[in-house]
Design an enzyme around this catalytic site. Structure first.
Site, PDB file in Angstrom:
ATOM      1  CE1 TYR A 141      49.755  16.000  32.128  1.00  0.00           C
ATOM      2  CE2 TYR A 141      48.770  13.991  33.007  1.00  0.00           C
ATOM      3  CZ  TYR A 141      49.859  14.656  32.457  1.00  0.00           C
ATOM      4  OH  TYR A 141      51.032  13.973  32.220  1.00  0.00           O
TER       5      TYR A 141
ATOM      6  CE  LYS B 230      50.385  14.419  28.785  1.00  0.00           C
ATOM      7  NZ  LYS B 230      51.542  14.559  27.868  1.00  0.00           N
TER       8      LYS B 230
END
Length: 264
Positions: A172, A176
């Site tokens: 993640y 991002k």
């Protein structure tokens, strides 16, 4: 005073009132959570909103119904942002439905948390595909229309985790952080056509995704937030509307952290 229904609350459009009247806005991951809040905020400001979503028909339908009940204009498109063909169909649908595409908000995202040494290839790849590849595909597809218009605004939803990292979220965090790099690169590429590209990096926001956390973990996260409360979807929506609007017409390639001071 202008009032519209937003995420279960009355939203007063004093800052941006009428700023997006007649504009066409595409929001991905708009069925619930942050995406729902963003979509409803744009609708409250007079925009025509395409609600992009992938899985939850009921949640997306509810968002559409609430926008229409408040007098707004919206349409649903179900598709996978990591599939280039479906992304092209989604942007085509937005332009066909509302005549143009003024704003793209890349909000669609997933998590597959786990410690790096135990993380499967599939879990890593899937998060990168949706969160980063999906953002790229949507920017590319929307950019083609915006270049013809010689105007447009793109806001990519990153995360504070993409800046600071987080144990158990290597996939993640990487996705991002990639969104931030993508935002800065596209801001330079698209500027010649009058297209601005910015990013919002939320902190701990109250959504279905964070609602599954244990009370102990919630308390631990909140202890690092100076404002001592979780963010709400409308907190992120306000930042997105600012970056997409005329008030930010000289801002591009930036990352606006909305985290209650968590990153201080």
């Amino acid at each position: 005073m202008h009032k519209s229904f937003l995420a279960g609350k009355i939203y007063t459009g004093e800052i941006y009132m009428g700023n997006f009247t007649g504009k066409s806005v595409l929001v991905t991951g708009a069925g619930r959570g942050i995406g729902r809040g963003i979509a409803m905020a744009f609708a409250a400001e007079g925009a025509n909103v395409v609600l992009g979503y992938c899985g939850n028909d009921e949640a997306a339908g509810k968002t559409l119904s609430e926008i229409e009940a408040a007098g707004g204009h919206a349409a649903l498109f179900k598709g996978n942002v990591s599939d280039s063909g479906e992304v092209s169909a989604m942007t085509d649908f937005a332009v066909k439905t509302f005549g143009r595409l003024d704003v793209l908000v890349n909000n669609a995202g997933i998590t597959r948390d786990g410690l790096a040494l135990r993380m499967s290839d599939e879990d890593f790849d899937r998060v990168i595909d949706v969160n980063l590849r999906g953002c790229f595909l949507c920017c590319r597809a929307a950019g083609k229309y915006m270049m013809k218009q010689r105007s447009g605004a793109i806001v990519n939803i990153s995360s504070i985790v993409g800046i600071s990292g987080n144990a158990g979220q290597a996939n993640y965090a990487a996705s991002k952080a990639g969104v931030i790099g993508l935002t800065k690169s596209l801001a330079k590429e698209f500027s010649a056509w009058g297209i601005r590209v910015n990013s919002v990096a939320p902190g701990f926001v109250e959504t279905d995704m964070t609602g599954v956390l244990s009370e102990k973990l919630r308390e631990s996260m909140l202890s690092s937030v100076p404002l001592k409360r979780p963010g709400q979807p409308e907190d992120i929506a306000g930042a997105v509307l600012f970056l997409a609007g005329q008030s930010a017409s000289y801002i591009t390639g930036q990352v606006l952290t909305v985290d209650g001071g968590m990153s201080l």
